[in-house]
Design a protein around this motif. Structure first.
Motif, PDB file in Angstrom:
ATOM      1  N   SER A  55       0.829  -1.193   0.000  1.00  0.00           N
ATOM      2  CA  SER A  55       0.000   0.000   0.000  1.00  0.00           C
ATOM      3  C   SER A  55       0.869   1.250   0.000  1.00  0.00           C
ATOM      4  CB  SER A  55      -0.901   0.001   1.245  1.00  0.00           C
ATOM      5  OG  SER A  55      -1.570   1.223   1.379  1.00  0.00           O
ATOM      6  N   HIS A 104       0.539   3.994   1.296  1.00  0.00           N
ATOM      7  CA  HIS A 104       0.619   4.647   2.602  1.00  0.00           C
ATOM      8  C   HIS A 104       1.739   4.046   3.441  1.00  0.00           C
ATOM      9  CE1 HIS A 104      -3.174   6.366   1.417  1.00  0.00           C
ATOM     10  NE2 HIS A 104      -3.677   5.159   1.280  1.00  0.00           N
ATOM     11  N   SER A 105       2.128   2.777   3.142  1.00  0.00           N
ATOM     12  CA  SER A 105       3.184   2.134   3.914  1.00  0.00           C
ATOM     13  C   SER A 105       4.547   2.716   3.588  1.00  0.00           C
ATOM     14  CB  SER A 105       3.180   0.628   3.624  1.00  0.00           C
ATOM     15  OG  SER A 105       1.928   0.065   3.904  1.00  0.00           O
ATOM     16  N   ARG A 116       5.283   5.949   3.348  1.00  0.00           N
ATOM     17  CA  ARG A 116       5.519   7.246   3.953  1.00  0.00           C
ATOM     18  C   ARG A 116       6.511   7.114   5.092  1.00  0.00           C
ATOM     19  NH1 ARG A 116       1.060  10.829   7.272  1.00  0.00           N
ATOM     20  NH2 ARG A 116       2.552  12.272   8.216  1.00  0.00           N
ATOM     21  N   LYS A 134      -8.840  -0.379   5.656  1.00  0.00           N
ATOM     22  CA  LYS A 134      -8.324   0.584   4.682  1.00  0.00           C
ATOM     23  C   LYS A 134      -8.058   1.927   5.345  1.00  0.00           C
ATOM     24  CE  LYS A 134      -9.348   2.776   0.239  1.00  0.00           C
ATOM     25  NZ  LYS A 134     -10.330   2.884  -0.875  1.00  0.00           N
ATOM     26  N   LEU A 135      -8.973   2.354   6.205  1.00  0.00           N
ATOM     27  CA  LEU A 135      -8.792   3.627   6.912  1.00  0.00           C
ATOM     28  C   LEU A 135      -7.572   3.571   7.825  1.00  0.00           C
ATOM     29  CD1 LEU A 135      -9.841   6.450   7.627  1.00  0.00           C
ATOM     30  CD2 LEU A 135     -11.295   5.376   9.366  1.00  0.00           C
ATOM     31  N   THR A 154      -4.504   3.829   5.767  1.00  0.00           N
ATOM     32  CA  THR A 154      -4.323   5.201   5.288  1.00  0.00           C
ATOM     33  C   THR A 154      -3.715   6.083   6.366  1.00  0.00           C
ATOM     34  OG1 THR A 154      -6.228   4.971   3.803  1.00  0.00           O
ATOM     35  CG2 THR A 154      -5.529   7.212   4.350  1.00  0.00           C
ATOM     36  N   ARG A 155      -4.109   5.849   7.599  1.00  0.00           N
ATOM     37  CA  ARG A 155      -3.590   6.650   8.716  1.00  0.00           C
ATOM     38  C   ARG A 155      -2.192   6.223   9.153  1.00  0.00           C
ATOM     39  NH1 ARG A 155      -9.096   6.624  12.477  1.00  0.00           N
ATOM     40  NH2 ARG A 155     -10.277   8.169  11.272  1.00  0.00           N
TER      41      ARG A 155
END
Length: 295
Positions: free
Chosen positions: A12, A14-15, A17, A70-71, A74-75
């Motif tokens: 993902s 987001h991973s 970041r 998923k949320l 994302t966080r």
């Protein structure tokens, strides 16, 4: 649990970041529910779970689980990955993200990991050659836990990973997991050996020497073997009949993975070397001089 092709996993975005800070962790923890925190603890202990496994453990349905997971990814609380397969698609595998790892460490008084360390750990897990083996072990226990959620009177009281199980054995044996299952007032504790067919059967038999040492030390529990197919299960049980000294003080039960997937671990699928009759998990024979202290 079937094997998947060794392909480059999709992680993902987001991973990736790397700018997560402790301030981000402080902000994220305010938005976590008790169920989220329980999931963080499960992933810290058992490393990786599929979306479906998490749904069966903590949610009422897959759709609700998918949205929440998923949320959380994302966080940055969770990290997720999956491989590209054709045809179809592979469900996401979830592990701790940078913020989830920080929050868990803070809760347990551990050194706080950096975001980079957590991201590297997630990526290495996505490429780990034993990933399918780990998911198979976790599938066994999540199936038990789900059964307990839907059958009053049943409970998976304890589920320990391979490291904790080995510690219980004084490192004389190295189970893939440990469980304590109760059903209608009855109880059984057991070690799990999840076989993927990559080892010689003689190697599996050799493992029993360690369990004999553990039994001699006072912890004699049934040992459950899960095999990829019925032929390997039958060959293993047949091999044990030729090694009576390895099994005389132990309770050993085996089942093929197709039976486990079709019916679950609680029904009569477990066969011992001395019998062709299959028994339920709760009905496993009690080993001689079994250790009965609470786990």
């Amino acid at each position: 649990m079937g094997r998947t092709p060794r392909q480059t996993p999709m992680v993902s975005p987001h991973s990736h970041r790397s700018g997560f800070s402790f301030s981000d962790a402080l902000a994220a923890q305010r938005l976590l529910t008790p169920r989220d925190l329980r999931l963080v603890g499960l992933l810290a202990e058992h490393r990786v779970l599929t979306a479906h496994q998490i749904a069966r453990l903590l949610f009422g349905c897959d759709d609700t689980a998918q949205r929440r997971l998923k949320l959380l990814a994302t966080r940055g609380v969770l990290a997720r990955f999956r491989c590209c397969i054709r045809p179809g698609s592979q469900e996401y595998r979830y592990t701790l993200g940078p913020l989830g790892a920080m929050i868990h460490a803070a809760d347990h008084g551990l050194p706080l990991p950096t975001a980079r360390t957590s991201s590297e750990k997630a990526f290495k897990l996505s490429r780990h050659p034993q990933l399918d083996h780990l998911l198979g072990i976790n599938e066994f226990f999540t199936t038990l836990a789900h059964h307990a959620r839907t059958h009053p009177g049943s409970e998976l009281v304890v589920w320990r990973n391979e490291y904790a199980a080995a510690d219980m054995c004084g490192r004389m044996a190295h189970p893939d997991g440990y469980g304590h299952w109760t059903e209608n007032g009855r109880s059984v504790r057991f070690f799990l050996e999840y076989d993927t067919g990559t080892e010689q059967l003689s190697r599996l038999v050799d493992k029993l020497h360690g369990y004999r040492d553990v039994a001699t030390a006072g912890l004699n529990l049934p040992i459950l073997f899960v095999f990829p197919g019925a032929a390997r299960r039958d060959n293993f049980l047949r091999t044990l009949t030729g090694h009576p000294t390895s099994t005389s003080t132990l309770t050993i039960a085996a089942t093929p993975l197709p039976d486990l997937d079709a019916a679950g671990p609680t029904v009569p699928i477990w066969q011992t070397p001395a019998s062709t009759i299959r028994c339920r998990l709760i009905d496993l024979p009690v080993p001689p001089a079994a250790h009965t202290s609470a786990a």
